[in-house]
Design a protein around this motif. Structure first.
Motif, PDB file in Angstrom:
ATOM      1  N   UNK A 130       1.895 -14.349  -4.390  1.00 17.08           N
ATOM      2  CA  UNK A 130       2.755 -13.808  -3.338  1.00 17.08           C
ATOM      3  C   UNK A 130       2.470 -12.321  -3.157  1.00 17.08           C
ATOM      4  N   UNK A 131       2.137 -11.947  -1.927  1.00 12.63           N
ATOM      5  CA  UNK A 131       1.782 -10.573  -1.593  1.00 12.63           C
ATOM      6  C   UNK A 131       2.890  -9.952  -0.757  1.00 12.63           C
ATOM      7  N   UNK A 132       3.419  -8.832  -1.219  1.00 11.58           N
ATOM      8  CA  UNK A 132       4.411  -8.079  -0.459  1.00 11.58           C
ATOM      9  C   UNK A 132       3.681  -7.097   0.445  1.00 11.58           C
ATOM     10  N   UNK A 133       3.931  -7.197   1.743  1.00 11.22           N
ATOM     11  CA  UNK A 133       3.340  -6.271   2.706  1.00 11.22           C
ATOM     12  C   UNK A 133       4.472  -5.473   3.334  1.00 11.22           C
ATOM     13  N   UNK A 134       4.386  -4.152   3.228  1.00 17.41           N
ATOM     14  CA  UNK A 134       5.403  -3.301   3.825  1.00 17.41           C
ATOM     15  C   UNK A 134       5.024  -3.057   5.282  1.00 17.41           C
ATOM     16  N   UNK A 135       5.987  -3.218   6.155  1.00 13.74           N
ATOM     17  CA  UNK A 135       5.755  -3.080   7.590  1.00 13.74           C
ATOM     18  C   UNK A 135       6.635  -1.976   8.145  1.00 13.74           C
ATOM     19  N   UNK A 136       6.041  -1.110   8.986  1.00 12.39           N
ATOM     20  CA  UNK A 136       6.830  -0.062   9.642  1.00 12.39           C
ATOM     21  C   UNK A 136       6.330   0.217  11.057  1.00 12.39           C
ATOM     22  N   UNK A 137       5.444  -0.640  11.558  1.00 12.50           N
ATOM     23  CA  UNK A 137       4.920  -0.453  12.900  1.00 12.50           C
ATOM     24  C   UNK A 137       3.769   0.519  12.991  1.00 12.50           C
ATOM     25  N   UNK A 138       3.384   1.130  11.879  1.00 18.11           N
ATOM     26  CA  UNK A 138       2.285   2.096  11.903  1.00 18.11           C
ATOM     27  C   UNK A 138       0.937   1.387  11.872  1.00 18.11           C
ATOM     28  N   UNK A 139      -0.099   2.115  12.242  1.00 19.88           N
ATOM     29  CA  UNK A 139      -1.462   1.577  12.208  1.00 19.88           C
ATOM     30  C   UNK A 139      -1.850   1.163  10.788  1.00 19.88           C
ATOM     31  N   UNK A 140      -1.444   1.968   9.798  1.00 15.84           N
ATOM     32  CA  UNK A 140      -1.796   1.655   8.413  1.00 15.84           C
ATOM     33  C   UNK A 140      -1.111   0.379   7.921  1.00 15.84           C
ATOM     34  N   UNK A 141       0.135   0.149   8.331  1.00 14.96           N
ATOM     35  CA  UNK A 141       0.803  -1.081   7.894  1.00 14.96           C
ATOM     36  C   UNK A 141       0.189  -2.299   8.575  1.00 14.96           C
ATOM     37  N   UNK A 142      -0.287  -2.140   9.804  1.00 14.20           N
ATOM     38  CA  UNK A 142      -0.965  -3.250  10.493  1.00 14.20           C
ATOM     39  C   UNK A 142      -2.285  -3.593   9.802  1.00 14.20           C
ATOM     40  N   UNK A 143      -3.007  -2.569   9.370  1.00 14.04           N
ATOM     41  CA  UNK A 143      -4.243  -2.810   8.606  1.00 14.04           C
ATOM     42  C   UNK A 143      -3.918  -3.505   7.289  1.00 14.04           C
ATOM     43  N   UNK A 144      -2.818  -3.104   6.658  1.00 10.78           N
ATOM     44  CA  UNK A 144      -2.386  -3.746   5.416  1.00 10.78           C
ATOM     45  C   UNK A 144      -2.095  -5.217   5.625  1.00 10.78           C
ATOM     46  N   UNK A 145      -1.442  -5.545   6.738  1.00 12.04           N
ATOM     47  CA  UNK A 145      -1.164  -6.944   7.062  1.00 12.04           C
ATOM     48  C   UNK A 145      -2.462  -7.718   7.232  1.00 12.04           C
ATOM     49  N   UNK A 196       5.588   0.749  -9.469  1.00  7.45           N
ATOM     50  CA  UNK A 196       5.416  -0.707  -9.395  1.00  7.45           C
ATOM     51  C   UNK A 196       4.886  -1.286 -10.697  1.00  7.45           C
ATOM     52  N   UNK A 197       5.399  -2.460 -11.050  1.00 11.32           N
ATOM     53  CA  UNK A 197       4.907  -3.177 -12.225  1.00 11.32           C
ATOM     54  C   UNK A 197       3.791  -4.145 -11.877  1.00 11.32           C
ATOM     55  N   UNK A 198       3.518  -4.288 -10.572  1.00 11.48           N
ATOM     56  CA  UNK A 198       2.442  -5.162 -10.093  1.00 11.48           C
ATOM     57  C   UNK A 198       1.373  -4.314  -9.415  1.00 11.48           C
ATOM     58  N   UNK A 199       0.168  -4.855  -9.252  1.00  5.60           N
ATOM     59  CA  UNK A 199      -0.885  -4.081  -8.581  1.00  5.60           C
ATOM     60  C   UNK A 199      -0.480  -3.669  -7.156  1.00  5.60           C
ATOM     61  N   UNK A 200      -0.922  -2.480  -6.770  1.00  4.61           N
ATOM     62  CA  UNK A 200      -0.635  -1.937  -5.439  1.00  4.61           C
ATOM     63  C   UNK A 200      -1.960  -1.584  -4.754  1.00  4.61           C
ATOM     64  N   UNK A 201      -2.111  -2.066  -3.527  1.00  2.00           N
ATOM     65  CA  UNK A 201      -3.261  -1.716  -2.704  1.00  2.00           C
ATOM     66  C   UNK A 201      -2.766  -0.793  -1.607  1.00  2.00           C
ATOM     67  N   UNK A 202      -3.290   0.438  -1.557  1.00  2.25           N
ATOM     68  CA  UNK A 202      -2.909   1.401  -0.537  1.00  2.25           C
ATOM     69  C   UNK A 202      -3.995   1.409   0.540  1.00  2.25           C
ATOM     70  N   UNK A 203      -3.579   1.188   1.785  1.00  2.00           N
ATOM     71  CA  UNK A 203      -4.504   1.021   2.905  1.00  2.00           C
ATOM     72  C   UNK A 203      -4.536   2.258   3.768  1.00  2.00           C
ATOM     73  N   UNK A 204      -5.766   2.720   4.083  1.00  4.12           N
ATOM     74  CA  UNK A 204      -5.957   3.863   4.987  1.00  4.12           C
ATOM     75  C   UNK A 204      -6.265   3.350   6.376  1.00  4.12           C
TER      76      UNK A 204
END
Length: 140
Positions: free
Chosen positions: A5-20, A132-140
């Motif tokens: 299960x992957x948690x994706x944070x969404x805020x309408x920004x370009x970076x969150x869309x790339x994360x999705x 975070x206790x789980x791995x985090x991927x930060x998207x540019x």
């Protein structure tokens, strides 16, 4: 460690869309699912503008979840959505570390839509990475 299960944070920004998009590429063709999270922030703007600010945040959440739904359905990826209200960084961290949510990985944009972008650039993603206790991927 298996990622289910992957948690994706969404805020309408370009970076969150790339994360999705990255989350979908990781989940596509597997048994992984995506949990989309939108956090309505408590901020000076919400106190100053009240319902107008809240309505604006609701519209961003609606568009973000619609995009998530369309992309996940197109790629046959299971998904869920959740809206929380609070401090953005601590809310994301709490959801990521909540044992009942069963999150195995977080994908978060390096920059969001914050009203004080310049001063707090990347502060949310850095906080989540540190706590975070789980791995985090930060998207540019």
């Amino acid at each position: 460690m298996e990622i289910k299960k992957i948690l994706v944070t969404l805020d309408g920004s370009e970076h969150s869309e790339k994360g999705l998009d990255i989350a979908i590429s990781l989940a596509k063709g597997s048994k992984r699912s995506i949990a989309g999270l939108f956090v309505k922030p408590h901020s000076v703007d919400s106190l100053r503008y009240g319902d107008a600010f809240s309505g604006h945040q609701d519209e961003i959440a609606r568009k973000s979840f619609q995009n998530l739904r369309e992309k996940c359905e197109k790629n046959d990826v299971q998904f869920s959505t959740e809206i929380r209200t609070g401090d953005v960084k601590t809310t994301i961290e709490k959801v990521a570390n909540d044992g009942h949510m069963n999150i195995d990985m977080v994908i978060i944009g390096s920059r969001g839509r914050g009203s004080v972008k310049g001063a707090l650039l990347g502060s949310v993603s850095k906080y989540v990475l540190d706590k975070s206790k789980v791995p985090v991927l930060i998207v540019k």
